[in-house]
Design a protein around this motif. Structure first.
Motif, short mmCIF file in Angstrom:
data_model
loop_
_atom_site.label_atom_id
_atom_site.label_comp_id
_atom_site.label_asym_id
_atom_site.label_seq_id
_atom_site.Cartn_x
_atom_site.Cartn_y
_atom_site.Cartn_z
N PRO A 296 -40.31 -17.05 63.54
CA PRO A 296 -40.71 -17.86 62.38
C PRO A 296 -39.55 -18.60 61.72
O PRO A 296 -39.75 -19.65 61.11
CB PRO A 296 -41.31 -16.83 61.41
N ALA A 297 -38.34 -18.08 61.86
CA ALA A 297 -37.18 -18.73 61.23
C ALA A 297 -36.91 -20.12 61.81
O ALA A 297 -36.21 -20.93 61.18
CB ALA A 297 -35.95 -17.85 61.40
N LEU A 298 -37.45 -20.38 63.00
CA LEU A 298 -37.27 -21.70 63.63
C LEU A 298 -38.37 -22.68 63.24
O LEU A 298 -38.27 -23.86 63.56
CB LEU A 298 -37.23 -21.55 65.15
N HIS A 299 -39.41 -22.17 62.60
CA HIS A 299 -40.54 -23.04 62.24
C HIS A 299 -40.32 -23.64 60.86
O HIS A 299 -41.13 -23.45 59.94
CB HIS A 299 -41.85 -22.25 62.30
N THR A 300 -39.23 -24.37 60.71
CA THR A 300 -38.87 -24.95 59.42
C THR A 300 -38.72 -26.46 59.52
O THR A 300 -38.50 -27.00 60.61
CB THR A 300 -37.55 -24.35 58.89
N THR A 301 -38.82 -27.11 58.39
CA THR A 301 -38.63 -28.57 58.35
C THR A 301 -37.22 -28.94 58.75
O THR A 301 -37.00 -29.93 59.45
CB THR A 301 -38.93 -29.10 56.94
N ASP A 302 -36.26 -28.14 58.31
CA ASP A 302 -34.85 -28.41 58.63
C ASP A 302 -34.63 -28.41 60.14
O ASP A 302 -33.98 -29.31 60.68
CB ASP A 302 -33.96 -27.35 57.96
N TYR A 303 -35.18 -27.41 60.83
CA TYR A 303 -35.02 -27.32 62.28
C TYR A 303 -35.70 -28.50 62.96
O TYR A 303 -35.16 -29.08 63.92
CB TYR A 303 -35.61 -26.00 62.79
N ALA A 304 -36.89 -28.87 62.48
CA ALA A 304 -37.62 -29.99 63.07
C ALA A 304 -36.86 -31.31 62.87
O ALA A 304 -36.77 -32.13 63.80
CB ALA A 304 -39.02 -30.09 62.46
N VAL A 305 -36.30 -31.50 61.68
CA VAL A 305 -35.57 -32.74 61.40
C VAL A 305 -34.32 -32.84 62.26
O VAL A 305 -34.00 -33.91 62.81
CB VAL A 305 -35.21 -32.81 59.90
N LYS A 306 -33.59 -31.73 62.40
CA LYS A 306 -32.38 -31.75 63.23
C LYS A 306 -32.70 -32.02 64.69
O LYS A 306 -31.98 -32.76 65.38
CB LYS A 306 -31.63 -30.42 63.09
N ASN A 307 -33.80 -31.44 65.18
CA ASN A 307 -34.21 -31.72 66.56
C ASN A 307 -34.65 -33.17 66.72
O ASN A 307 -34.36 -33.80 67.75
CB ASN A 307 -35.35 -30.78 66.96
N ALA A 308 -35.34 -33.69 65.72
CA ALA A 308 -35.77 -35.08 65.78
C ALA A 308 -34.57 -36.02 65.79
O ALA A 308 -34.53 -37.01 66.54
CB ALA A 308 -36.68 -35.41 64.60
N PHE A 309 -33.56 -35.69 64.96
CA PHE A 309 -32.35 -36.52 64.93
C PHE A 309 -31.63 -36.45 66.28
O PHE A 309 -31.13 -37.46 66.79
CB PHE A 309 -31.43 -36.06 63.81
#
Length: 399
Positions: free
Chosen positions: A307-320
């Motif tokens: 669950p710690a990976l299911h964050t907006t921060d992680y998604a934004v960094k992957n998108a970048f």
């Protein structure tokens, strides 16, 4: 005016002096990056006199851009021979090569730093890593970027075609092989030893470029690669243990990496696609090939169960990271097409220098004495390679 614009029937005529009356010389050529004259409809014709070698005066009507119905006319020398501007063309190609190399180097360094930031931020939350799955995430993001660009009308390429995908598939198969064997090499060998074999890969790529594509290699280029290999060996002198398994994976990685770069040059020439079309196929096939691998090795399950990976921060960094990967794909394809496999391989080696230095300042990574040795010698090799390319360019232009 775009390259290949043509001239109207009122383009250029040569009226000779009385001593040469009745002669006319016509030649067609494509115009390059310069606009001459004005519209052929309603414009004034300007005239100028030039003095020919035999002292006869020839009156030349300047070139006038027309509607493109007839081939363009090019200037003629007093003896009737064409006078192409090869120097300008070579200068333009050299500038394109420099821009392509700088773009690839910048995108490559940026991609490594972004992925390192992702790894340092989240790898402590899981057992193992998510390297393959991250590549899948970034490939999907790149597909979204290029499809959005097409939808917005910024770029254009054909819709997905299975026949084209089959032609491009070997590129992705070799890429996936390069990725997998590279990870296996790091698992069974030290980083310095892997670096040594990466430099051997560059030499293999250069030899392949000569054999397959007939590229010529300057003596200074050979010296540059030799110096960089020697630097890598010196850096690894205290950590040179190699097992049979490790040697197997390193040799496999050498073959996959060299094959990938060499086949990429063939694919960019033979597959009739724009660069953005190649980016589209490259990433969509990469996603299709690597997602099953991430499922089989448990990375996808690890991601879903953390669950710690299911964050907006992680998604934004992957998108970048995927956004940077989109530009890196384009930059890689453009660099190989503009410069060739040998220069592409050399840039890949030199990229380790800014990565090590920026890693020191951004992530506080220590730089060992061996690494400083490798950096210094790599810079010498890079300087020699640059000198060799400049000399080759001067000989080509006859300057």
């Amino acid at each position: 005016m775009s390259i290949g614009a043509t001239m109207s029937s009122s383009g250029m005529s040569v009226r000779a002096s009385p001593s040469n009356k009745g002669t006319r010389a016509d030649a067609s050529r494509n115009m390059e990056d310069v606009e001459l004259g004005s519209s052929s409809h309603g414009g004034r014709e300007h005239r100028r006199n030039i003095k020919a070698k035999n002292s006869d005066l020839a009156e030349i009507t300047p070139l006038i851009i027309g509607n493109g119905d007839e081939p363009s006319k090019m200037p003629m020398s007093p003896r009737g021979s064409m006078t192409p501007h090869n120097g300008d063309a070579d200068s333009g190609h050299a500038m394109k090569s420099v821009v392509a190399s700088a773009l690839y180097s910048g995108c490559s360094v940026g991609m490594v730093l972004v992925n390192k930031s992702l790894a340092s931020s989240y790898n402590h939350l899981i057992q193992g890593d998510l390297n393959i799955l991250l590549v899948v995430f970034q490939a999907v993001t790149a597909v979204i970027c290029v499809e959005f660009s097409k939808y917005a009308g910024w770029v254009d390429y054909p819709n997905f075609n299975l026949k084209t995908a089959k032609l491009w598939a070997p590129v992705n198969i070799l890429f996936c092989g390069m990725l997998f064997t590279g990870m296996a090499s790091l698992e069974h060998n030290s980083v310095p030893m892997v670096t040594v074999f990466k430099n051997i890969t560059n030499i293999m790529t250069t030899v392949g470029d000569c054999i397959i594509y007939g590229a010529s290699v300057e003596l200074l280029v050979i010296a540059a690669f030799g110096i960089m290999l020697a630097g890598a060996v010196m850096a690894a002198r205290n950590d040179a243990d190699v097992t049979q398994t490790g040697l197997f994976w390193m040799l496999a990685n050498c073959l996959c990496t060299s094959g990938y770069v060499l086949y990429l040059k063939y694919a960019t020439k033979s597959v009739k696609l724009s660069k953005f079309g190649m980016v589209f196929y490259n990433n969509i096939l990469c996603s299709l090939f690597l997602f099953p691998v991430s499922v089989m090795n448990g990375e996808f399950t690890t991601f879903l169960s953390t669950p710690a990976l299911h964050t907006t921060d992680y998604a934004v960094k992957n998108a970048f990271a995927g956004f940077v990967g989109f530009f890196l794909n384009f930059a890689s394809l453009n660099c190989v097409a503009q410069t060739g496999p040998t220069t592409y391989a050399m840039i890949g080696s030199l990229n380790k220098v800014p990565i090590a230095i920026m890693g020191y300042f951004i992530f506080a990574n220590d730089i060992s004495e061996q690494t400083w040795t490798f950096i210094s010698i790599s810079l010498v090799g890079g300087i020699l390679y640059t000198i060799a390319k400049l000399r080759a360019g001067r000989r080509k232009t006859g300057k």
